[in-house]
Design a protein around this motif. Structure first.
Motif, PDB file in Angstrom:
ATOM      1  N   LEU A   1     -31.248 -72.552 -34.324  1.00 49.51           N
ATOM      2  CA  LEU A   1     -30.256 -71.717 -33.638  1.00 49.51           C
ATOM      3  C   LEU A   1     -30.435 -70.259 -34.050  1.00 49.51           C
ATOM      4  O   LEU A   1     -30.308 -69.344 -33.233  1.00 49.51           O
ATOM      5  N   GLY A   2     -30.753 -70.052 -35.342  1.00 49.57           N
ATOM      6  CA  GLY A   2     -30.995 -68.692 -35.818  1.00 49.57           C
ATOM      7  C   GLY A   2     -32.234 -68.078 -35.182  1.00 49.57           C
ATOM      8  O   GLY A   2     -32.251 -66.904 -34.819  1.00 49.57           O
ATOM      9  N   ILE A   3     -33.290 -68.886 -35.013  1.00 52.07           N
ATOM     10  CA  ILE A   3     -34.510 -68.417 -34.350  1.00 52.07           C
ATOM     11  C   ILE A   3     -34.205 -67.980 -32.928  1.00 52.07           C
ATOM     12  O   ILE A   3     -34.727 -66.979 -32.437  1.00 52.07           O
ATOM     13  N   LEU A   4     -33.347 -68.744 -32.268  1.00 52.05           N
ATOM     14  CA  LEU A   4     -32.963 -68.420 -30.891  1.00 52.05           C
ATOM     15  C   LEU A   4     -31.994 -67.246 -30.821  1.00 52.05           C
ATOM     16  O   LEU A   4     -31.759 -66.706 -29.747  1.00 52.05           O
ATOM     17  N   GLY A   5     -31.432 -66.871 -31.973  1.00 48.42           N
ATOM     18  CA  GLY A   5     -30.461 -65.785 -31.981  1.00 48.42           C
ATOM     19  C   GLY A   5     -29.069 -66.236 -31.592  1.00 48.42           C
ATOM     20  O   GLY A   5     -28.239 -65.428 -31.174  1.00 48.42           O
ATOM     21  N   VAL A   6     -28.816 -67.552 -31.723  1.00 47.52           N
ATOM     22  CA  VAL A   6     -27.524 -68.105 -31.336  1.00 47.52           C
ATOM     23  C   VAL A   6     -26.662 -68.296 -32.572  1.00 47.52           C
ATOM     24  O   VAL A   6     -27.089 -68.914 -33.555  1.00 47.52           O
ATOM     25  N   ASN A   7     -25.427 -67.775 -32.516  1.00 45.45           N
ATOM     26  CA  ASN A   7     -24.480 -67.948 -33.607  1.00 45.45           C
ATOM     27  C   ASN A   7     -23.933 -69.362 -33.555  1.00 45.45           C
ATOM     28  O   ASN A   7     -23.422 -69.801 -32.535  1.00 45.45           O
ATOM     29  N   GLU A   8     -24.007 -70.077 -34.671  1.00 44.90           N
ATOM     30  CA  GLU A   8     -23.573 -71.477 -34.686  1.00 44.90           C
ATOM     31  C   GLU A   8     -22.113 -71.636 -34.264  1.00 44.90           C
ATOM     32  O   GLU A   8     -21.749 -72.594 -33.584  1.00 44.90           O
ATOM     33  N   THR A   9     -21.273 -70.682 -34.651  1.00 43.96           N
ATOM     34  CA  THR A   9     -19.852 -70.783 -34.312  1.00 43.96           C
ATOM     35  C   THR A   9     -19.600 -70.579 -32.825  1.00 43.96           C
ATOM     36  O   THR A   9     -18.563 -70.970 -32.304  1.00 43.96           O
ATOM     37  N   GLU A  10     -20.567 -69.974 -32.136  1.00 42.34           N
ATOM     38  CA  GLU A  10     -20.421 -69.736 -30.701  1.00 42.34           C
ATOM     39  C   GLU A  10     -21.078 -70.831 -29.872  1.00 42.34           C
ATOM     40  O   GLU A  10     -20.959 -70.853 -28.648  1.00 42.34           O
ATOM     41  N   PHE A  11     -21.771 -71.738 -30.560  1.00 43.59           N
ATOM     42  CA  PHE A  11     -22.488 -72.776 -29.832  1.00 43.59           C
ATOM     43  C   PHE A  11     -21.516 -73.775 -29.236  1.00 43.59           C
ATOM     44  O   PHE A  11     -20.435 -74.022 -29.746  1.00 43.59           O
ATOM     45  N   ASP A  12     -21.919 -74.400 -28.128  1.00 44.26           N
ATOM     46  CA  ASP A  12     -21.080 -75.337 -27.387  1.00 44.26           C
ATOM     47  C   ASP A  12     -20.535 -76.439 -28.304  1.00 44.26           C
ATOM     48  O   ASP A  12     -21.301 -77.241 -28.834  1.00 44.26           O
ATOM     49  N   PRO A  13     -19.217 -76.539 -28.502  1.00 43.00           N
ATOM     50  CA  PRO A  13     -18.631 -77.541 -29.390  1.00 43.00           C
ATOM     51  C   PRO A  13     -18.976 -78.964 -28.988  1.00 43.00           C
ATOM     52  O   PRO A  13     -19.164 -79.830 -29.828  1.00 43.00           O
ATOM     53  N   ALA A  14     -19.058 -79.230 -27.695  1.00 48.58           N
ATOM     54  CA  ALA A  14     -19.339 -80.585 -27.216  1.00 48.58           C
ATOM     55  C   ALA A  14     -20.724 -81.028 -27.665  1.00 48.58           C
ATOM     56  O   ALA A  14     -20.942 -82.180 -28.044  1.00 48.58           O
ATOM     57  N   VAL A  15     -21.694 -80.088 -27.614  1.00 49.05           N
ATOM     58  CA  VAL A  15     -23.046 -80.425 -28.047  1.00 49.05           C
ATOM     59  C   VAL A  15     -23.083 -80.638 -29.549  1.00 49.05           C
ATOM     60  O   VAL A  15     -23.727 -81.547 -30.051  1.00 49.05           O
ATOM     61  N   ARG A  16     -22.329 -79.796 -30.314  1.00 45.68           N
ATOM     62  CA  ARG A  16     -22.275 -79.967 -31.761  1.00 45.68           C
ATOM     63  C   ARG A  16     -21.705 -81.318 -32.117  1.00 45.68           C
ATOM     64  O   ARG A  16     -22.184 -82.026 -32.992  1.00 45.68           O
ATOM     65  N   LYS A  17     -20.649 -81.709 -31.409  1.00 43.71           N
ATOM     66  CA  LYS A  17     -20.011 -82.991 -31.677  1.00 43.71           C
ATOM     67  C   LYS A  17     -20.976 -84.134 -31.373  1.00 43.71           C
ATOM     68  O   LYS A  17     -21.106 -85.074 -32.150  1.00 43.71           O
ATOM     69  N   GLY A  18     -21.678 -84.039 -30.250  1.00 48.50           N
ATOM     70  CA  GLY A  18     -22.640 -85.073 -29.889  1.00 48.50           C
ATOM     71  C   GLY A  18     -23.763 -85.156 -30.900  1.00 48.50           C
ATOM     72  O   GLY A  18     -24.229 -86.237 -31.248  1.00 48.50           O
ATOM     73  N   SER A  19     -24.191 -83.993 -31.403  1.00 46.19           N
ATOM     74  CA  SER A  19     -25.248 -83.971 -32.403  1.00 46.19           C
ATOM     75  C   SER A  19     -24.800 -84.660 -33.671  1.00 46.19           C
ATOM     76  O   SER A  19     -25.521 -85.458 -34.262  1.00 46.19           O
ATOM     77  N   ALA A  20     -23.566 -84.347 -34.114  1.00 48.41           N
ATOM     78  CA  ALA A  20     -23.049 -84.941 -35.334  1.00 48.41           C
ATOM     79  C   ALA A  20     -22.957 -86.463 -35.198  1.00 48.41           C
ATOM     80  O   ALA A  20     -23.276 -87.206 -36.133  1.00 48.41           O
ATOM     81  N   MET A  21     -22.515 -86.915 -34.022  1.00 51.81           N
ATOM     82  CA  MET A  21     -22.390 -88.357 -33.810  1.00 51.81           C
ATOM     83  C   MET A  21     -23.746 -89.036 -33.887  1.00 51.81           C
ATOM     84  O   MET A  21     -23.891 -90.105 -34.466  1.00 51.81           O
ATOM     85  N   ARG A  22     -24.778 -88.406 -33.306  1.00 50.73           N
ATOM     86  CA  ARG A  22     -26.107 -89.002 -33.333  1.00 50.73           C
ATOM     87  C   ARG A  22     -26.630 -89.087 -34.757  1.00 50.73           C
ATOM     88  O   ARG A  22     -27.230 -90.061 -35.161  1.00 50.73           O
ATOM     89  N   LEU A  23     -26.383 -88.017 -35.538  1.00 51.89           N
ATOM     90  CA  LEU A  23     -26.873 -88.012 -36.896  1.00 51.89           C
ATOM     91  C   LEU A  23     -26.136 -89.036 -37.760  1.00 51.89           C
ATOM     92  O   LEU A  23     -26.713 -89.689 -38.610  1.00 51.89           O
ATOM     93  N   GLU A  24     -24.834 -89.192 -37.526  1.00 55.35           N
ATOM     94  CA  GLU A  24     -24.049 -90.147 -38.280  1.00 55.35           C
ATOM     95  C   GLU A  24     -24.512 -91.567 -38.053  1.00 55.35           C
ATOM     96  O   GLU A  24     -24.449 -92.423 -38.919  1.00 55.35           O
ATOM     97  N   HIS A  25     -25.003 -91.858 -36.833  1.00 55.74           N
ATOM     98  CA  HIS A  25     -25.412 -93.212 -36.507  1.00 55.74           C
ATOM     99  C   HIS A  25     -26.915 -93.392 -36.531  1.00 55.74           C
ATOM    100  O   HIS A  25     -27.440 -94.379 -36.039  1.00 55.74           O
TER     101      HIS A  25
END
Length: 221
Positions: free
Chosen positions: A196-220
């Motif tokens: 995200l840093g390479i892309l210049g995207v602030n993590e706090t501004e990133f789409d919450p739905a995608v973050r949530k989906g990512s966390a779920m995938r990593l958890e499982h």
């Protein structure tokens, strides 16, 4: 009676699936044609009806796994930070690497890191160039859409693509070599933040739905 085209296609697919499973588990050098055909429940002689060599089969397994992978489908998604990061997140998902039923192309290649075989080294180069071109296309499009905080000139885009690939491959390679699941997840999460840093995207501004989906995938994973 000669076999139908459907039968030939089905037997070839059985060989491909069996080979992909074994290549992912043990690597190219530790798998024999006999083992592949045993898993496929076919005779050794039937192998050469479909493939001229084990290297040709490895090549076919790689290409087929790429076609079937979610990464390939995500590559056709709309041009947005959300979809580009979804592609990265999917690549960093250890569950996909462990899924023997439908492993991605990276699962085949990770076992062959450092291989001196010309054909396998060429596959690495082809896979790298394919991924780099895909990322460059998407980063360039995002730049033209004014969705990146920098000028997306050719040199900058190529540098960003290389950085993303290095972060992705390095993170998955390290995570796969560690047995502690929590540490695996932390490595993958750190890599995603880096990308995200390479892309210049602030993590706090990133789409919450995608973050949530990512966390779920990593958890499982």
């Amino acid at each position: 009676m000669p076999y139908s085209k459907t039968h030939k296609s089905q037997t070839k697919d059985r060989i491909l699936r069996s080979a992909t499973e074994l290549f992912c588990r043990h690597g190219f050098d530790k798998v024999s044609i006999g083992q592949i055909m045993e898993v496929a429940r076919m005779t050794h002689g039937a192998f050469y009806t479909h493939f001229e060599s084990k290297e040709a089969l490895f090549n076919a397994s790689f290409l087929e796994s790429f076609k079937r992978s979610r990464v390939a489908r995500l590559a056709k998604a709309p041009f947005s930070i959300k979809h580009l990061t979804a592609l990265v997140t999917d690549y960093l998902n250890l569950r996909a690497l462990r899924d023997r039923g439908a492993p991605g192309p990276e699962a085949l290649l990770f076992n062959e890191i450092g291989s001196d075989r010309p054909r396998i080294k060429k596959l690495y180069e082809e896979a790298y160039e394919r991924m780099k071109k895909m990322l460059e296309t998407r980063i360039t499009a995002l730049g033209r859409l004014k969705k990146l905080p920098y000028a997306a000139d050719r040199e900058t885009v190529a540098e960003k693509a290389r950085g993303i690939i290095a972060a992705m491959v390095g993170a998955v390679a390290v995570a796969r070599s560690i047995s502690q699941e929590r540490e695996q997840h932390l490595i993958l999460q750190a890599a995603q933040k880096q990308i995200l840093g390479i892309l210049g995207v602030n993590e706090t501004e990133f789409d919450p739905a995608v973050r949530k989906g990512s966390a779920m995938r990593l958890e499982h994973a």
